[in-house]
Structure formats: structure tokens, C-alpha cells
Enzyme design. Structure first.
Site, PDB file in Angstrom:
ATOM      1  N   ARG A  11     -10.166 -11.740   1.627  1.00 54.67           N
ATOM      2  CA  ARG A  11     -11.220 -12.733   1.147  1.00 54.67           C
ATOM      3  C   ARG A  11     -10.632 -14.124   1.019  1.00 54.67           C
ATOM      4  O   ARG A  11     -11.181 -15.160   1.060  1.00 54.67           O
ATOM      5  CB  ARG A  11     -11.471 -12.371  -0.397  1.00 54.67           C
ATOM      6  CG  ARG A  11     -10.356 -12.255  -1.533  1.00 54.67           C
ATOM      7  CD  ARG A  11     -10.717 -11.309  -2.677  1.00 54.67           C
ATOM      8  NE  ARG A  11     -10.555  -9.891  -2.322  1.00 54.67           N
ATOM      9  CZ  ARG A  11     -11.102  -8.994  -3.105  1.00 54.67           C
ATOM     10  NH1 ARG A  11     -11.129  -8.975  -4.184  1.00 54.67           N
ATOM     11  NH2 ARG A  11     -10.994  -7.630  -2.590  1.00 54.67           N
ATOM     12  N   LYS A  33       0.965  -1.088  -0.027  1.00 55.44           N
ATOM     13  CA  LYS A  33       0.143   0.111  -0.070  1.00 55.44           C
ATOM     14  C   LYS A  33       1.022   1.291  -0.079  1.00 55.44           C
ATOM     15  O   LYS A  33       1.947   1.176   0.349  1.00 55.44           O
ATOM     16  CB  LYS A  33      -0.777  -0.010   1.334  1.00 55.44           C
ATOM     17  CG  LYS A  33      -2.112  -1.116   1.304  1.00 55.44           C
ATOM     18  CD  LYS A  33      -2.757  -1.015   2.766  1.00 55.44           C
ATOM     19  CE  LYS A  33      -3.690  -2.199   2.927  1.00 55.44           C
ATOM     20  NZ  LYS A  33      -4.969  -2.078   1.877  1.00 55.44           N
TER      21      LYS A  33
END
Length: 492
Positions: free
Chosen positions: A343, A269
Site C-alpha cells: 500500500r 514473515k
């Protein structure tokens, strides 16, 4: 947490007084008594400020007389339209005005016992403060309030109504504490250790370490964790409160993403704002707080809470973009972006949950996508579901609790976006519809028509501004929502 006591109405001789008043009703009871004792100070302030008791309207006075250090009025709106949430928010708004009082008396003339209990609950929620690491705070900046006296003609009825709300506040605070902790403290192992202590409430706690997870086939979760020096954990929390024979039970299942820090892994990030990723474990925090709540209030339901606890870090052992992992379900996943890690964690948990517990339904919670914030901002969490009844029940529970949801679509056209050329699926579908393709990914791990809902709480787990029921910081979003869902639709 504030010490809450219940007593008959009497004007306090010191401290603060919080009066909740309905719209355009005449002064009566303690309100009139306080006005007389302060030489009409309340009436004068009302006249000057134009206070009419409208919903959300507030008025505060410092040292109004009669020995009181603080006094505040909060409007409830029209009496016939007062809801439990409205009463709770009124209590929270009043508490925010009166934290410098050393003691506080709360009164709401004519308010039903259950609504007065909700007002006390709201005040307690708003009084939460995470100050574990503040060592140089000035005394004048610290809240002084430690005790709340709830005044009512029938104090025992209010006390009875408040008991399950006290259990709920404890659960919310457990979640807020977890979400507030820095990632160097709250590693996966530390998270699991804290949850294990909930066993004293009557919960059954099982903790699975890496060797056990490998044996179970948690290849997707372990792929996320492999770049970190902090080993992963999976925690299973069981509550058996229905009274049914355990072999007959089909529990409600709640599953939480618990990425205790998310750098994005190799797909790292940007630096700006990365400190916020300490709360990427908020889904797991919510599930832990919910399970604590159910146990504390002895909920008549069977429930399982599953927490997937990992840290997503870049290193020489980290998962690479392009890697293929085999999930617990046997389905293979091409990892296109290592920052779409939540996920992967949930996929293994959902598959194992169905195999191990045959749940009546599954609800997962995760700070899953930035895309849901683009779509819904910080006003609603995203709701995705394969079952209309479950979705509608969650929406209703959200309206009642104030933890608001907005239903988002699922469709085959979105599912095609995660088709992989070398594996059963890929973990991202590109920029368009990012929150939806994440939900489509998770739906691939739902079997046999199990009712399932996914709550993307990325925009709701942490707030940059105060609200009636929470100061800036960890919100505890989802605990009140899911407790209301269970109580309203699944207990008994």
C-alpha cells in the site's frame, strides 16, 4: 505459444482430434466422419461413458483408429446457452487431454466463428507451460503438442475473430512469465528491463531510478525499498491509440504493485511458504501484460500503466516499525508493520499518476492482503471502488472473462481504524477487516473525485490446481478482465 492455423474441415490423417459438441445433438459433419473412419469407436465410447455433451463433460480415446493418436470430445452444453467464456473453457479442457499429440485439429460443428475463435484461445491459454529451469525432464513427461489447426467452413472469419485473442494470449503469457520467475532473477531492475523491450510494440516506456524517485518525492515507496541491495524502479508505460490530440487525452490508468520479493522486512514473515512471495509482484505483472495486449491489438484507447518495483528485505538499512514517511502526496504515514508495504508503494504511484496524467479513472491491482484470501478464498478477487459505474463495469467484465470479482465495502468506520496519533495515518488497522482497511488507506490518495477501483488479487495470482484456462502456477489473472473492460466500455 502454440502455432495456430485455420483450415476447412477435413479428417486429419494423424495426430489428435478435438471435437466440441453441443448437448444432445446428433452426430454430424466431422464427428460422424471420424466415427465412421474409426469403425464406430466414438459411438461405442459415448454409449459406455454416457457422454451427452453437457457443459464441461469430457471423453478421451487413445489410438482410436484412422491414423489418429488421440481423440477427445468436450461438451459445450445447450447450444443456445454457449458463451464466449464457455467456448474458451471447452477448448482449454480439450487441450489438457491432448498435450501428448504432436499436432491437434480442433472442430466444433455449427459453432459460430467468434465462439470457435474463443475455443482456440482457451486451448492456447491452457497450453502455457513455464519450463525455463527444467533441465532433467524425461521426454515422456514433456508435452509434444506444438501446432493447433482450427477447422471451420469459413476459416478466414475465424482467423479474423482470433487475431485480437492472439494478442491477448501474448499479454497473458508475458504476465505469467514474470510471475513465474524466481526472485533472484526478476529483481526490480530486471523487471524494468523486460518491460522496456515492449517499446518495440509502439509503447512509450519511461524508467525512473532512485535519484529520480527521491526528486519526485516518492518517500513511501523508497522507504519500502531501503532495506534491499536491489534498487527500486518505477516504470511508466504509455499507449496512445485513441487518435485524439495528446493534450486533450485523459487516459485510463492502471497501477500495479510490483514487490519482486516480500520477506515482510523487519516485521518478517514466517519461513513456511515464504517462497510464494516471489509472486508479490503480480499486480505489476498484470499491468505490463495488459499494456502489451492493448498495443498488440492496436486498441483505440489512451492508457497509462504504472509499475512500482521494489524488494522488501530486512537489513541494517531497512525501514523500522514506528518510522514515519512522507508520501508523494505530502501526507505522512506511520509504518506500524513493514509487511504492509504494498500500500505504501501504491500510495506514491496513485498520487503521482493524478498529478502527472490527470486520468479518466484509476484501477490498481495488488496481491495486497492475506485477509482477502480469508474472506474470498481463491474464487474471487476483492473489488473496492469509490464509483458504482466503474465497479459494475468491472464486475461485468469479470463475469465475461472468467476473472471473477466480488465487491467489498468502504466506509468511514473502517477508515477510523487507520488513524495515527503522530502522523496523518498508519499503514495498518489491526486484524479485523484487514483487506478493507488496506483499501481505505489507498482511498486517501485519491483526489478530486477521480473514479478509482482497487483489486486485491492475492488469492488469484497463483493457483495450486489446474483450471480450464491455466495449469497450476501463475494464472495471469486480470489481463483478460481489464482487456475486456477496455474493449467493452472505453474504446472508440
Amino acid at each position: 505459444m502454440l502455432d495456430v492455423v485455420f483450415a476447412k474441415p477435413a479428417l486429419p490423417k494423424a495426430g489428435g482430434l478435438l471435437l466440441l459438441v453441443a448437448e444432445d445433438e446428433p452426430q454430424a459433419g466431422l464427428w460422424a466422419e471420424a466415427d465412421a473412419a474409426t469403425g464406430g469407436a466414438i459411438a461405442r465410447a459415448i454409449a459406455v461413458a454416457g457422454f451427452k455433451g453437457g457443459k464441461g463433460q469430457t471423453l478421451s480415446l487413445i489410438a482410436p483408429g484412422a491414423g489418429l493418436s488421440h481423440l477427445a470430445l468436450v461438451g459445450l452444453g445447450k447450444r443456445a446457452e454457449i458463451t464466449p467464456l464457455g467456448a474458451a473453457e471447452a477448448g482449454g479442457r480439450g487441450l489438457a487431454l491432448l498435450t501428448q499429440a504432436e499436432t491437434l485439429a480442433l472442430a466444433a460443428p455449427g459453432l459460430a466463428p467468434d465462439l470457435l475463435a474463443e475455443a482456440a484461445h482457451g486451448a492456447v491459454l491452457r497450453g502455457y507451460r513455464f519450463d525455463r529451469y527444467r533441465t532433467r525432464e524425461k521426454p515422456e513427461d514433456k508435452p509434444k503438442l506444438a501446432r493447433l489447426s482450427v477447422l471451420a467452413e469459413g476459416p478466414e472469419k475465424v482467423k479474423t475473430a482470433y487475431a485480437p485473442l492472439e494478442a491477448l494470449a501474448e499479454g497473458v503469457f508475458f504476465t505469467r512469465d514474470l510471475v513465474s520467475e524466481p526472485a533472484n532473477v526478476l529483481t526490480p531492475a530486471e523487471f524494468a528491463d523486460r518491460v522496456e523491450k515492449l517499446g518495440e510494440l509502439g509503447l512509450k516506456i519511461e524508467v525512473f531510478e532512485p535519484k529520480a524517485l527521491a526528486k519526485l518525492g516518492f518517500g513511501a515507496l523508497l522507504g519500502v525499498a531501503q532495506g534491499s541491495a536491489n534498487e527500486p524502479r518505477v516504470v511508466a508505460i504509455s499507449w496512445h491509440g485513441s487518435g485524439a490530440r495528446k493534450k486533450d487525452q485523459k487516459p485510463l490508468a492502471f497501477i500495479g504493485k510490483g514487490v519482486t520479493f516480500d520477506t515482510g522486512g523487519i516485521s518478517i514473515k514466517p519461513a513456511a511458504g515464504m517462497e510464494d512471495m516471489k509472486w508479490d509482484m503480480a499486480g505489476a505483472g498484470t499491468v505490463a501484460g495488459l499494456m502489451a495486449t492493448l498495443a498488440r491489438r492496436k486498441a483505440k484507447v489512451d492508457a497509462i500503466g504504472l509499475l512500482g518495483l521494489v524488494e522488501n528485505m530486512p537489513s541494517g538499512t531497512a525501514q523500522r516499525p514506528g518510522d514515519v514517511v512522507t508520501s508523494h502526496s505530502g501526507q505522512t504515514i506511520e509504518v506500524i508493520n513493514t509487511d504492509a508495504e504494498g500500500r505504501l508503494v501504491l500510495a506514491d504511484l496513485m498520487s503521482w499518476c493524478q498529478e502527472e496524467f490527470s486520468p479518466r479513472l484509476m484501477i490498481d491491482l495488488a496481491t495486497l492482503t492475506g485477509a482477502i484470501i480469508v474472506g474470498l478464498g481463491h474464487e474471487h478477487a476483492g473489488l473496492f471502488a469509490n464509483d458504482d459505474e466503474l465497479a459494475n463495469r468491472l464486475l461485468e467484465a469479470g463475469r465475461m472473462s472468467g476473472d471473477k470479482l466480488w465487491r467489498m465495502p468502504l466506509a468511514e468506520a473502517y477508515d477510523r481504524l487507520i488513524k495515527s496519533h503522530i502522523a496523518d495515518m498508519k499503514n495498518v488497522g489491526g486484524r479485523p477487516a484487514g483487506a478493507i482497511t488496506a483499501a481505505q488507506f489507498l482511498q486517501r490518495f485519491v483526489r478530486n473525485g477521480t473514479p478509482w477501483a482497487h483489486l486485491d488479487i492475492a488469492g488469484m495470482a497463483w493457483s495450486e490446481k489446474d483450471s480450464p484456462l491455466a495449469a497450476k502456477g501463475a494464472s495471469g489473472f486480470g489481463v483478460r478482465l481489464l482487456d475486456r473492460l477496455v474493449a467493452r466500455f472505453y474504446e472508440g
